[in-house]
Design an enzyme around this catalytic site. Structure first.
Site, mmCIF file in Angstrom:
data_model
loop_
_atom_site.group_PDB
_atom_site.id
_atom_site.type_symbol
_atom_site.label_atom_id
_atom_site.label_comp_id
_atom_site.label_asym_id
_atom_site.label_seq_id
_atom_site.Cartn_x
_atom_site.Cartn_y
_atom_site.Cartn_z
ATOM 1 N N SER A 9 0.798 -1.220 0.000
ATOM 2 C CA SER A 9 0.000 0.000 0.000
ATOM 3 C C SER A 9 0.831 1.270 0.000
ATOM 4 C CB SER A 9 -0.924 0.021 1.215
ATOM 5 O OG SER A 9 -1.764 -1.096 1.195
ATOM 6 N N THR A 10 1.997 1.233 0.603
ATOM 7 C CA THR A 10 2.800 2.447 0.704
ATOM 8 C C THR A 10 4.243 2.168 0.340
ATOM 9 O OG1 THR A 10 3.440 2.094 3.008
ATOM 10 C CG2 THR A 10 1.361 3.263 2.627
#
Length: 185
Positions: A9-10
């Site tokens: 996600s990041t």
């Protein structure tokens, strides 16, 4: 061909993407597509699109976990339809699911439905918790970051820039620019 897809996600989740690539390589993936973008956002997942376009008849797309692939049951079913249309299959390592078998297809559909239900329950609990915290005066919410840049917004507007350019330069939404400017009116 066995094709892998890895996602975190990041950008901070370097170890997570490395672990997925390691597991996909160990599973025999000959080509691995990887990206770091949230599944919750509506942002395009270009590497997933490329992986799906790359698949051919007889290929298998492999992911480590279901949540690395799909946002929802409907998104998963769309991916499955794309793979089916290309004559390809899906394997999820963490669940031991392989859609090359009828049981694998059934289990994937059932488990994705349960996953979506679980997420909805979690979000409902979160909303209830936020409401309770608001009633008790404990919830402060997110600090309005765009308003902290209001002086810069005004300065750029005075320099003749439009809302879109101001938003881009300051990394805020265009609506936030209008909100700052309307507060002055």
């Amino acid at each position: 061909m066995i094709i892998g897809y890895a996602r975190t996600s990041t950008l901070d989740q370097v170890a997570g993407i490395e672990a997925q690539v390691r597991d996909l390589t160990a599973a025999g993936c000959e080509k691995i597509f990887q990206e770091q973008v949230s599944s919750v956002d509506v942002a395009r997942r270009e590497q997933l699109e490329l992986a799906l376009e790359f698949t051919r008849e007889g290929d298998t797309l492999v992911v480590t976990r279901l949540d690395r692939l799909a946002r929802s049951v409907s998104h998963l079913l769309g991916i499955m339809e794309t793979l089916r249309g290309r004559g390809a299959e899906l394997r999820i390592l963490g669940m031991g699911i392989d859609t090359a078998t009828p049981t694998g297809k059934l289990m994937l559909t059932v488990l994705s439905g349960v996953s979506e239900w679980e997420r909805e329950i979690m979000l409902e609990r979160q909303r209830i918790g936020v409401e309770k915290a608001k009633r008790e005066g404990k919830y402060k919410g997110r600090k309005p970051s765009a308003m902290l840049k209001s002086d810069e917004v005004r300065r750029l507007k005075a320099d003749g820039l439009g809302a879109t350019e101001i938003a881009t330069r300051l990394g805020i939404g265009r609506a936030s620019v209008y909100r700052v400017l309307s507060a002055d009116a």
